[in-house]
Every structure is written in structure tokens, then in C-alpha cells.
Design a protein around this motif. Sequence first.
Motif, mmCIF file in Angstrom:
data_model
loop_
_atom_site.group_PDB
_atom_site.id
_atom_site.type_symbol
_atom_site.label_atom_id
_atom_site.label_comp_id
_atom_site.label_asym_id
_atom_site.label_seq_id
_atom_site.Cartn_x
_atom_site.Cartn_y
_atom_site.Cartn_z
ATOM 1 N N ILE A 131 0.834 -1.208 0.000
ATOM 2 C CA ILE A 131 0.000 0.000 0.000
ATOM 3 C C ILE A 131 0.867 1.256 0.000
ATOM 4 C CG2 ILE A 131 -1.650 1.338 1.377
ATOM 5 C CD1 ILE A 131 -2.823 -1.321 2.315
ATOM 6 N N LYS A 132 1.957 1.233 0.764
ATOM 7 C CA LYS A 132 2.808 2.412 0.886
ATOM 8 C C LYS A 132 3.821 2.540 -0.243
ATOM 9 C CE LYS A 132 4.137 3.324 5.156
ATOM 10 N NZ LYS A 132 4.732 3.167 6.504
ATOM 11 N N ALA A 133 4.012 1.493 -1.026
ATOM 12 C CA ALA A 133 5.059 1.498 -2.053
ATOM 13 C C ALA A 133 4.733 2.488 -3.163
ATOM 14 C CB ALA A 133 5.219 0.093 -2.636
ATOM 15 N N PRO A 134 5.747 3.176 -3.705
ATOM 16 C CA PRO A 134 5.494 4.094 -4.829
ATOM 17 C C PRO A 134 5.122 3.362 -6.114
ATOM 18 C CG PRO A 134 7.844 3.936 -4.360
ATOM 19 C CD PRO A 134 7.156 3.209 -3.259
ATOM 20 N N TYR A 135 5.645 2.128 -6.266
ATOM 21 C CA TYR A 135 5.332 1.363 -7.481
ATOM 22 C C TYR A 135 5.687 -0.097 -7.241
ATOM 23 C CZ TYR A 135 5.938 -0.710 -12.112
ATOM 24 O OH TYR A 135 5.870 -1.536 -13.196
ATOM 25 N N ILE A 136 4.780 -0.989 -7.656
ATOM 26 C CA ILE A 136 5.020 -2.429 -7.628
ATOM 27 C C ILE A 136 4.682 -2.963 -9.015
ATOM 28 C CG2 ILE A 136 4.333 -4.655 -6.624
ATOM 29 C CD1 ILE A 136 5.906 -2.973 -4.688
ATOM 30 N N SER A 137 5.592 -3.753 -9.576
ATOM 31 C CA SER A 137 5.381 -4.252 -10.936
ATOM 32 C C SER A 137 4.158 -5.150 -10.997
ATOM 33 C CB SER A 137 6.623 -5.025 -11.411
ATOM 34 O OG SER A 137 6.782 -6.216 -10.645
ATOM 35 N N ALA A 167 -10.734 9.048 -12.093
ATOM 36 C CA ALA A 167 -10.073 8.153 -13.050
ATOM 37 C C ALA A 167 -9.695 6.828 -12.401
ATOM 38 C CB ALA A 167 -8.834 8.844 -13.624
ATOM 39 N N VAL A 168 -9.112 6.885 -11.202
ATOM 40 C CA VAL A 168 -8.651 5.655 -10.539
ATOM 41 C C VAL A 168 -9.835 4.812 -10.074
ATOM 42 C CG1 VAL A 168 -7.341 4.762 -8.576
ATOM 43 C CG2 VAL A 168 -6.475 6.718 -9.849
ATOM 44 N N GLU A 169 -10.846 5.448 -9.491
ATOM 45 C CA GLU A 169 -11.988 4.693 -8.971
ATOM 46 C C GLU A 169 -12.810 4.052 -10.089
ATOM 47 O OE1 GLU A 169 -13.127 3.760 -6.045
ATOM 48 O OE2 GLU A 169 -11.377 4.590 -5.045
ATOM 49 N N CYS A 170 -12.996 4.774 -11.169
ATOM 50 C CA CYS A 170 -13.765 4.203 -12.282
ATOM 51 C C CYS A 170 -13.055 2.991 -12.869
ATOM 52 C CB CYS A 170 -13.988 5.252 -13.364
ATOM 53 S SG CYS A 170 -15.163 6.547 -12.886
ATOM 54 N N THR A 171 -11.731 3.068 -12.992
ATOM 55 C CA THR A 171 -10.982 1.930 -13.520
ATOM 56 C C THR A 171 -10.983 0.769 -12.536
ATOM 57 O OG1 THR A 171 -9.549 3.474 -14.723
ATOM 58 C CG2 THR A 171 -8.774 1.206 -14.472
ATOM 59 N N GLY A 172 -10.792 1.073 -11.241
ATOM 60 C CA GLY A 172 -10.725 0.009 -10.249
ATOM 61 C C GLY A 172 -12.029 -0.714 -10.030
ATOM 62 N N SER A 173 -13.156 -0.041 -10.252
ATOM 63 C CA SER A 173 -14.463 -0.658 -10.012
ATOM 64 C C SER A 173 -15.024 -1.371 -11.227
ATOM 65 C CB SER A 173 -15.461 0.420 -9.544
ATOM 66 O OG SER A 173 -15.588 1.437 -10.522
ATOM 67 N N GLU A 174 -14.454 -1.152 -12.413
ATOM 68 C CA GLU A 174 -14.938 -1.832 -13.612
ATOM 69 C C GLU A 174 -14.507 -3.299 -13.607
ATOM 70 O OE1 GLU A 174 -13.845 0.114 -17.188
ATOM 71 O OE2 GLU A 174 -14.793 2.027 -16.660
ATOM 72 N N VAL A 175 -15.358 -4.138 -14.185
ATOM 73 C CA VAL A 175 -15.063 -5.577 -14.205
ATOM 74 C C VAL A 175 -13.924 -5.880 -15.167
ATOM 75 C CG1 VAL A 175 -16.023 -7.869 -14.650
ATOM 76 C CG2 VAL A 175 -17.447 -6.086 -13.605
ATOM 77 N N ASN A 176 -14.029 -5.422 -16.377
ATOM 78 C CA ASN A 176 -12.987 -5.660 -17.384
ATOM 79 C C ASN A 176 -12.404 -4.326 -17.828
ATOM 80 O OD1 ASN A 176 -13.361 -8.532 -17.476
ATOM 81 N ND2 ASN A 176 -15.234 -8.182 -18.677
ATOM 82 N N LEU A 181 -5.397 1.440 -3.607
ATOM 83 C CA LEU A 181 -5.427 1.137 -2.174
ATOM 84 C C LEU A 181 -4.885 2.304 -1.359
ATOM 85 C CD1 LEU A 181 -4.298 -2.608 -2.148
ATOM 86 C CD2 LEU A 181 -6.607 -1.655 -2.204
ATOM 87 N N TYR A 182 -3.797 2.908 -1.825
ATOM 88 C CA TYR A 182 -3.253 4.098 -1.154
ATOM 89 C C TYR A 182 -4.277 5.226 -1.192
ATOM 90 C CZ TYR A 182 -0.226 8.152 -0.324
ATOM 91 O OH TYR A 182 0.317 9.323 0.165
ATOM 92 N N GLN A 183 -4.891 5.424 -2.350
ATOM 93 C CA GLN A 183 -5.855 6.515 -2.519
ATOM 94 C C GLN A 183 -7.043 6.352 -1.586
ATOM 95 O OE1 GLN A 183 -6.990 8.091 -6.546
ATOM 96 N NE2 GLN A 183 -8.923 7.066 -6.092
ATOM 97 N N GLU A 195 -5.966 -3.323 -7.393
ATOM 98 C CA GLU A 195 -4.650 -2.682 -7.473
ATOM 99 C C GLU A 195 -3.957 -3.007 -8.788
ATOM 100 O OE1 GLU A 195 -1.518 -0.262 -6.050
ATOM 101 O OE2 GLU A 195 -3.551 -0.557 -5.270
ATOM 102 N N ARG A 196 -4.134 -4.215 -9.273
ATOM 103 C CA ARG A 196 -3.520 -4.587 -10.556
ATOM 104 C C ARG A 196 -4.119 -3.792 -11.705
ATOM 105 N NH1 ARG A 196 -4.272 -10.797 -11.257
ATOM 106 N NH2 ARG A 196 -3.133 -10.363 -13.193
ATOM 107 N N THR A 197 -5.433 -3.554 -11.644
ATOM 108 C CA THR A 197 -6.099 -2.811 -12.716
ATOM 109 C C THR A 197 -5.820 -1.314 -12.621
ATOM 110 O OG1 THR A 197 -7.860 -4.464 -12.673
ATOM 111 C CG2 THR A 197 -8.309 -2.408 -13.837
#
Length: 755
Positions: free
Chosen positions: A86-92, A233-242, A134-136, A127-129
Motif C-alpha cells: 500500500i505504501k510502495a510508490p510502485y510495484i510491478s 479516473a482511478v476509482e472508475c478503472t478500479g471498479s470496472e469488471v474488465n 489502495l493508497y488513494q 490494485e492490478r487494474t
Amino acid sequence: SLVSSEVESDILRRVRTLLRELDRHHPAFQCDRGMLRWTLHKKIDQNPSNSSILVGILVKELERAERGDYRHYIIPLLHTLMYALIKAPYISEDLCSRVYDFCKKMLTLPKPFCTIGLDYAARLKMERTAPGVLYQRTVISEQSLKSDPYPYQEKIFIFADPELLSEAICNALVTDTEAARVSQSPRVCMSYVIIHAMQAGLVEGCDISGLKRSLQDMPMSDIEHWFQQVVMAVECTGSEVNADRGQHMARLEEIYHAILSSMPTGNTPLGELQGIPLPNPNISFHLWTEDDQLWKELVLFIRPVSQSCEPDLLSQELDNFEIQDIISDCECCKQTRFSVLSTDSGIERDLPAAAEESIVPCSAEAEQSRLQRKGGIKKRPSPLDSMAFLQAGCNSPGVKPVTKLQRRPGITPEPMAPLQKRHTARIVLLGDDRILGRLAQAYHSLRKRETRRVFLTPRLNLQFYHIPVVTGQPNMLAAANCPAAGREELCEVAGYLGKADPWYESNINTLCHMIPKLATMPSSPSKHLMTDLFLTDVIAYYVRMGIQPVCFQVYAVKIFFNDPAQEPSEDVFLTELRTHMLESNPHRELAMSKKKTALDGPGIDLTVTYKKVVVSDRVKEVAVSLRSTGLVMKAIPVDEVEGLMCLNVNITEIIKSNNLSGRSFSAVANRLRTHSIKIRSTEQRPFTLCLDKDSRRAYRNVISIEVSPCLEPSYCLQKTRTLKFSLHEVEDVGLVKYMPKSLLLPINTFAGVIQ
């Protein structure tokens, strides 16, 4: 690469040390207990580019623990990993996928592993999408930032009893929580969310230094605008199924260039990954001085002072006297209140013309929300109308929609939107078992209040946490009324939670003696470094990651007194009920008492009636008569295997025996397990009762008690109404059958109970 290998080996060594601490076989690590997890995360915070290394090592250790059947490693490793992620700036994406796949494997394991695995798998999928979601969400909810796509708010309430903790500890915690609260402003937190989302989504294509400079020079209105755009932008992408991650990155890049449009054009050097701090959560510290203080604070959390100062806003949900009790101390409401005798008949035709003309609505919302006259009698809402809210929630399919009262008859009522639990109150109890006893009282009172008039239940998620703190020896009054109130005895709940959850034992139970030491340390720069970082971070880590509840049965006790004119009292307890003989007797009974003691021995004659617990769970009622000097009822078992739904009663029985040297008496400890018990003094000699080891909750001149599991108030109400229509019905039928019967107090840990 040599440096990176050294960093990797150092992190691996720290993780292995953390795992050895969980085995509880290494006394060499006792001095560092509770510090290892904190130092590991702080080392990563100092160099955020090492976050991926830590996550990679933790994934390997999780896979090794699964292969080697070291299940007690899995949950601590997974919590440590998720907190770093959650705290990481970036995870592959590849590393995130490995963690996601492991969480899916956990679904084949028993509880609580499958429960935690399912929760983290759902989070990791988002988080992958949408990287950074999670941070937000953590920052938005903890800082109560206004956001339509994610309108959730959280607050941490730390409650401490000033009579149980020293003034130094209270002052230290007040200082730390105030420093944590004022260190982060909404502007800074919004900037953090924007920067973290850009870095997590765009990675190499993001100039963090330039983005920071641009946000620093912006007015607050522009920051709020771009914050809302990023969240959307982040919430719309994270909540979409595909959801399409490519479209998400394109949208973030568009926002990124728009923010940097005010910067000079040219080739801006792209820097390496930079750490974005996770702000401290919103923490408030409260000295628990009033019985209904918990309820008042929760109401003010739902309805802030600015709204609560208008009683009309709550008139449909709370009684006026309850509102006035809450807001009477607010500076904006310091007005003299008068009692006015009403001459209003309640009939519309009796309303004076001047009064009718004076009603001028100021807005459409005020028009709809204000209670207005109607051509009939206003009926108080039935308790059954609010019963649905006391079930799983207000979104259940059987709930009848609530409608607002309209100003004029003839207007079609519009159904209200279903209420959502957008507020989460995390209550942290600081102290020993005595403050948990007060919590059981307050929680029982809150449930009864909600049964009469629902307000908090459909709006608020209530989470309880416990951090044990013991200072010095118990006072003399407590020792007199509750003689067994020693150091170990005062933290039975924390001891049980530590045995059930090793990660709670390692991170939270270690604070029992550490907090008093930190509070009494002489003032120095190193002391401020320790307290400001360590205590605040550990509390934040506990409430963020500890979401698995352990439910404790609350017990009800009915107390009958020696004086027939005195009404019986009813109370509840969570951990312990203790009785003992009164030392002194009236002078006229003293001679008779001494003579009886010489014949029958010390103590009093008791009749004990209880329901015996048998293996088949069938009820077997047993009645015995004995002579006793006292008894102790324990609701917290010594071993976590015994379970929490049974009372362990230890009775000190006096056995009389005759031998050549004369009459002698011996004390024998009788132990029994039961769900409910009745105890009566057959010779009407009173005894003293103490609840939850708290000398302030002692009852004198008691001759009889009845103890049973405390029932959920909403269940009692519905059961009573059901019996009105079916006098001969004994079993639960209808709605009652699906309602929780017993009142359980949930206290959160990291894993719940690991069998």
C-alpha cells in the motif's frame, strides 16, 4: 548490483528475524519484541525504491511457509507484505500477480486464512487494474476528504480511563495524537494522492519533482479540481469488471500534462522513484469520564457540530433532549433554553393566520426536511419500523422504504435513497480489563438505545480494538474489593488474544509495558523520535490491518439485596464476577456469628443452581447446597481451545471434618462450567460483589445473583412482540429465528482465532 544484493540480504535477515520471533523460542529477541516489524517498514520508508525487494522477499517466504506447512508464518507475512504494498510508490504487475495468486491459494485453507486471503485477493485485483487505488482509498477515508466516487470516512477514537492510567501516559498520548492530527493538511493529502497515482500509473514517464513544484504553486481550488479528476479516473478503472489499463494510463497522462501545463516547456529530466508518505490517520484522544460519552462522540462523528447545531436536521431520528445533551457544550449553541408550555391543539384549523403566513421556506431542501402540519395526528414510529435496521443492514430485501413527511397533503411521497454505512469509527481501548468492562456496559447501553430509536446502526461501521496498558500496582481500594486484581489478572483479554493470534502478541501485547516506559522517559530528541514515530505508527498499523474480530460473550447479572425495599439491580460484565464475605458484622450479630463460625466454619451457606455443560450440548440443571467463602466466575478461558461461550466458576467450598483433635475445616476448590447460574444465600447473610475487577463496580449487601448470557436488545424486543400473538410458542419463529440472540462484543485482531 553489489549494493542491491547487500540491501536484499539485509532485508532478508530482518524478515527471518521477524519469523523467529513468532516461534517464541528465542529469549535473545525479547528486548526487541514489538520493534522488528516497525523497524523493517521504517527502513523501507527511508528508501522507497527498496519496496519491490521487500515484497519479492515476502512472497518467497510465503511460498516457502506454505510448502513447509508453517501456517503460523502466513498471516504475519501477508500483513507485512500488504502494508508495504500500500505504501510502495510502485510495484510491478508481475510481482502483484504473484501475490494475487498466493491469496487465491489461501481460499483452500480453513478460517481465518481463507477469509483474509479472499479480502486481500479482492484488493489486489483492483490494485492490478488501477495501481495506487489502495493508497488513494486509505488517504481519502482516513483524512475525510470529500470525494463523490469514494464517499467514505474513518476516524480513530482512543479511549482511556483517567482513573486507571497515569497522568504522564495520558499527556504523552494527547501530545502524540495532536501532533499527528495537525501535521497533515487537506492540501498536502490531496497532493499526495495526485502524486502517488501518477507515479504508480505512469512510472518512468512521470517527473515527480516537477509535479511537486507545480502543485506547490497552485491555488487550493485547482488542487481540489485535479484531485477529483484523479480520484474519478482511478476509482472508475478500479471498479470496472474488465477495465482497460491502457485507457487508464492514457487518462492519467492527460491529467499529468494538464497539471504541468503551467511549467516551462522543454525536456524535463525524469527522476527515479520517490516515496510518498502515507499520512497519519485522523486520531482523537478521549478521557472516558461520562457513561454515555462513547455514544455522544459517535453521533458527533456522524453529524458534526456545524450540522448538529440545527436540531431540525435530526428531529426525525433523535429525541430533542438527546440532541440538546450533545450540542449544549458547543460554542455556537450557547443559548439559554427555556421550558415553554405548548397551547397548540395540533389541529390545522386552529392554527392562527399569522403563524401560517410566517412559514416561508428558505429552500427546497428545507421545505422537504422540515416537519410540517398534516390533517391528522402524528404517530410516533413503532419499534418494529426500525427493526430492519438492526439486522444485517438497511439494504436487506425485506426493508420497507422510509418516506419523508411533505408540507401539503396530496403530494406524492418520494422514497428516500437507501442509507449507506459511509462512516467507520475505530474505537481503541487503552488500558486493562477494567476499561473493557466499561466498554461492555457502554456497548449494551448503545444497543438498547438503538433498539428504541435507530440512528447509528444504518450509518456507522463500529470497530473495536484493544491495546493493553498496565501501570504500577492496583490501588488499595481495588485490592480491597477485588483481591485477585494482579498484573496478569488485569490483562486476561489481551492474554487470550495473544494466544489466539501470535501477530497480536508480537505487535500489541508488547506495548503493555512499553507505553508506560516511553511516557516516563526524560525529555530528549531521541524520546520525541521514538514516541512520535513508534506509538502513532503502531496504532495506525493495528487499526489498518487488524480487521478480524474475536467475539466475546457479554454476561448479564441480576443482583438482589438484603434490604427488601431496595430494588434489584441489573448490570453486565465481560471478564469476571467475584464475590467474597463481608469482614464486619453489626454488633448485635457479632456474638451469634462467632458462635456459628465456630460450629460451621468460615463462610456462608449458599444454594447454587446452574445449567451444566455436557458434551452433547443438552441442558442439565443441577442444584447443590454448600458453604463457601467466595467464588469467581471467569468468562475468559485460560486456553483458547476452550471457547468463549462458557463461564468457568470456581467456588471455594468449606468442608467440615471431625477427628480426635476436634472439629476442623478445610477449603476445597470446586470448578464447574455453565452458561447460566443462580446463587442465593440461604441464611440471608449478605456478601459483596465485584464486576470486571473494577472497584467502582462493587455491590454490597447482596444475598442473591442470577447470571446468564446477555441477550441482544433487538432480539428481546422482537421476541416480546412475537409472544403477544402466540402465547404458547416457545421456540423462535419468524424474524426472531434469524436475529442474533446473544450480545457479543467484537474486538479486532490481525487474524482472529487461529485453531
